[in-house]
Design a protein around this motif. Structure first.
Motif, PDB file in Angstrom:
ATOM      1  N   THR A 103     -13.769  -1.726  -5.808  1.00 43.78           N
ATOM      2  CA  THR A 103     -13.879  -1.244  -5.329  1.00 43.78           C
ATOM      3  C   THR A 103     -15.162  -2.145  -3.846  1.00 43.78           C
ATOM      4  N   LYS A 107     -14.934   1.771  -0.607  1.00 46.35           N
ATOM      5  CA  LYS A 107     -13.389   1.955  -0.594  1.00 46.35           C
ATOM      6  C   LYS A 107     -13.003   1.857  -2.340  1.00 46.35           C
ATOM      7  N   LYS A 108     -13.051   2.538  -2.273  1.00 53.06           N
ATOM      8  CA  LYS A 108     -11.878   2.486  -4.014  1.00 53.06           C
ATOM      9  C   LYS A 108     -10.601   2.810  -4.280  1.00 53.06           C
ATOM     10  N   GLY A 109      -9.883   1.768  -5.158  1.00 54.55           N
ATOM     11  CA  GLY A 109      -8.083   2.602  -5.728  1.00 54.55           C
ATOM     12  C   GLY A 109      -8.187   1.238  -7.010  1.00 54.55           C
ATOM     13  N   TRP A 133      -5.869  -2.078  -8.444  1.00 50.98           N
ATOM     14  CA  TRP A 133      -5.614  -3.040  -8.400  1.00 50.98           C
ATOM     15  C   TRP A 133      -4.422  -3.837  -9.332  1.00 50.98           C
ATOM     16  N   SER A 141      -3.749  -1.285  -4.312  1.00 51.31           N
ATOM     17  CA  SER A 141      -4.168   0.228  -4.074  1.00 51.31           C
ATOM     18  C   SER A 141      -4.674   1.469  -3.709  1.00 51.31           C
ATOM     19  N   ASP A 142      -4.545   1.764  -1.999  1.00 52.28           N
ATOM     20  CA  ASP A 142      -5.187   2.964  -1.805  1.00 52.28           C
ATOM     21  C   ASP A 142      -4.768   4.216  -2.517  1.00 52.28           C
ATOM     22  N   GLN A 143      -6.252   4.967  -2.847  1.00 52.75           N
ATOM     23  CA  GLN A 143      -6.613   6.391  -3.472  1.00 52.75           C
ATOM     24  C   GLN A 143      -5.716   6.658  -3.074  1.00 52.75           C
ATOM     25  N   ASP A 144      -5.699   7.179  -0.978  1.00 48.26           N
ATOM     26  CA  ASP A 144      -5.180   7.468  -0.415  1.00 48.26           C
ATOM     27  C   ASP A 144      -3.897   7.586   0.036  1.00 48.26           C
ATOM     28  N   PHE A 185      -2.029   5.261   1.273  1.00 49.84           N
ATOM     29  CA  PHE A 185      -1.526   4.181   2.341  1.00 49.84           C
ATOM     30  C   PHE A 185      -0.615   3.038   1.720  1.00 49.84           C
ATOM     31  N   PRO A 225      -0.558  -0.701   0.247  1.00 50.20           N
ATOM     32  CA  PRO A 225      -0.691  -0.807  -0.584  1.00 50.20           C
ATOM     33  C   PRO A 225      -1.021  -2.891  -0.109  1.00 50.20           C
ATOM     34  N   TYR A 247      -5.715  -7.688   7.452  1.00 51.85           N
ATOM     35  CA  TYR A 247      -5.561  -6.180   7.079  1.00 51.85           C
ATOM     36  C   TYR A 247      -7.258  -5.701   7.921  1.00 51.85           C
TER      37      TYR A 247
END
Length: 227
Positions: free
Chosen positions: A151, A163-165, A167, A178-181, A183, A185, A213
């Motif tokens: 998170t 923002k979540k994803g 790792w 790594s992004d949920q959408d 994009f 890593p 980033y």
């Protein structure tokens, strides 16, 4: 005769409902935890979730139970239900594992997703912290959860964004977010160090973005614990 059968059935259901399953969720995703919990509760088990680390001697999905468990059929019922969800080959363990032990009406259920090895779990434990950003253009923090979810909270003007994803460690000390959408890593390096101040020693884990980033511009992230 019919009345006796009903009484026996009620006794069996009551017995099963009194059996508690202590579910170790530290290495499970939220979805996996919910699915397992729902299945066990449908069989009238009482599920008690915890985020404890697993005993050092356990390297695979296991049940910790007492030989004095009132009804071993309840254990078999739980294993059958888990098998339907894809959790097969669960190892049965002695009822004492370090400080983890269970009695006659409860047992511990440790589920470790396939493909994860003990070394990776140890790295997860070491890195699973909340890291505060410093030298950032705005307020940012990253939390790495032990179930490999991350998170990020950051301030965009006056609004707090999340923002979540997922790792994972790629080649320690390097890991990726790594992004949920979908994009590309984001890559980080973990660095451990110890600092001394007037009070004493502070053990610090710093995670540094490999490149710049947008939301991490100029950022460094750290988590410190006094020894």
């Amino acid at each position: 005769m019919c009345r006796k059968l009903i009484i026996i059935l009620l006794v069996l259901l009551a017995g099963c409902s009194s059996t508690k399953v202590h579910l170790y969720t530290k290495y499970l995703s939220e979805e996996e935890t919910q699915v397992v919990t729902k299945e066990l509760e449908s069989k009238r088990f009482t599920v008690i979730k915890n985020t404890l680390s697993i005993p050092d001697s356990i390297n695979e999905s296991s049940v910790i139970y007492s030989p004095f468990l009132i009804n071993m059929d309840h254990l078999s019922s739980a294993l059958d239900s888990l098998s339907k969800l894809g959790w097969t080959g669960i190892r049965l363990e002695n009822f004492v594992k370090g400080n983890h032990w269970y009695g006659k009406n409860n047992f511990g259920l440790i589920l470790i997703p396939k493909g994860i090895i003990k070394r990776e779990l140890k790295l997860n434990d070491e890195l699973s912290k909340r890291y505060e950003g410093t030298d950032c253009d705005s307020e940012v923090e990253i939390e790495l959860h032990s179930n490999n979810i991350y998170t990020v909270k950051y301030k965009d003007e006056s609004e707090i964004m999340t923002k979540k994803g997922t790792w994972k460690v790629t080649n320690y000390p390097y890991f990726e977010l790594s992004d949920q959408d979908g994009f590309l890593p984001m890559y980080f390096e973990a660095v451990k160090r110890t600092e001394q101040d007037v009070i004493g020693k502070v053990n610090i884990i710093e995670i540094k973005p490999i490149q710049s980033y947008q939301i991490f511009s100029n950022c460094k992230f750290s988590h410190g614990v006094r020894s």
